[in-house]
Design an enzyme around this catalytic site. Structure first.
Site, short mmCIF file in Angstrom:
data_model
loop_
_atom_site.label_atom_id
_atom_site.label_comp_id
_atom_site.label_asym_id
_atom_site.label_seq_id
_atom_site.Cartn_x
_atom_site.Cartn_y
_atom_site.Cartn_z
N HIS A 26 0.84 -1.21 0.00
CA HIS A 26 0.00 0.00 0.00
C HIS A 26 0.87 1.26 0.00
CE1 HIS A 26 -3.75 2.21 1.42
NE2 HIS A 26 -2.79 3.10 1.66
N GLU A 27 1.83 1.30 0.91
CA GLU A 27 2.67 2.49 1.02
C GLU A 27 3.63 2.62 -0.16
OE1 GLU A 27 1.57 4.39 3.11
OE2 GLU A 27 0.52 3.02 4.47
N HIS A 37 1.92 4.37 -2.89
CA HIS A 37 1.98 5.82 -2.63
C HIS A 37 3.34 6.39 -3.06
CE1 HIS A 37 -1.82 6.00 -0.77
NE2 HIS A 37 -1.50 5.66 0.46
#
Length: 263
Positions: free
Chosen positions: A160-161, A164
């Protein structure tokens, strides 16, 4: 930016202070042993006995949990670092994203993917605010050692990160929404979609979401709205929902740097 965990616990009405009706941010609750039944000056097993015997409120249980996380911080961070290193070596999705980030002249390693204890907050409305990870363009990726359950959970959080991070290198995202919350909404949609955190098994067996139709879409939308709401520039859930809906079609169909949704 931050990846919220979906957990909310309401303390019994008799044990919690009288709620304050306000349009602003809710006040954080701090422990009062006389009110909660949790006393950090006592031995851990005495507090645990209070939990078993019903002598501690839900608010007290929250503060007890955070207290124990402090005690086990070193152990949790060590385990987190071991799992992080394993994932960078063996996880297909982490290795793929690491390679794609490198293609954009980015670099993620043990110096900027950090394991730390992340204190949760309990507010006067009974909501518990916690996270399992976060991304900062200036500092890298944070993995919350005390909140990550196991290696698979860490893989989802790290992916997820890393989405980003890729988005930031590719488009220079306005993370705080100083100019436009649409940037934040789009990257949160993509991160929830591509990380694997919204797969059916995670939603069903971990979060208790038993939707039979469009479960994946519902999960991505819900988690994107929650993340946008955490931005200082976002006024409320209504605004967050509106912004997510505005960018939904274009961002939900954008699977870069993957060819499609694999997880």
């Amino acid at each position: 930016m931050d990846q919220p965990k979906e957990a909310a616990t309401s303390a019994p009405a008799a044990a919690a202070p009288t709620p304050v009706v306000s349009d602003g941010p809710k006040k954080e609750l701090f422990n009062d042993p006389a009110r909660t039944g949790f006393d950090p000056e006592m031995k851990w097993w005495m507090n645990y006995f209070r939990i078993l015997s019903g002598g501690m409120t839900n608010e007290g249980k929250f503060h007890y949990r955070e207290w124990r996380y402090k005690v086990h911080e070193e152990r949790d961070c060590r385990r987190c670092e071991e799992n992080r290193n394993w994932l960078f070596t063996h996880s297909p999705v982490v290795r793929f994203l690491s390679e794609k980030i490198g293609d954009l002249n980015g670099d993620l390693n043990k110096d900027n993917v950090m394991c730390r204890r992340c204190p949760a907050r309990l507010t006067e409305d009974g909501q518990v605010h916690r996270q399992s990870g976060g991304f900062s363009p200036d500092h890298g990726i944070l993995l919350c050692a005390n909140e990550i359950r196991d290696r698979k959970h860490m893989e989802d959080t790290l992916a997820h990160e890393m989405v980003h991070a890729w988005d930031h290198l590719r488009w220079k995202v306005d993370w705080m929404g100083d100019k436009d919350l649409k940037h934040a909404a789009c990257t949160e949609i993509r991160a929830s979609m591509l990380s694997g955190e919204c797969r059916w098994t995670r939603e069903t067996f971990t979060r208790g979401q038993w939707n039979l139709t469009q479960q994946f879409q519902h999960c991505v939308r819900r988690r994107a709205i929650q993340s946008v709401m955490a931005r200082p520039r976002c006024k409320d859930e209504e605004q967050a929902t509106k912004v997510v809906n505005q960018v939904w079609e274009s961002c939900f169909s954008d699977t870069r740097p993957f060819d499609e949704v694999y997880r």
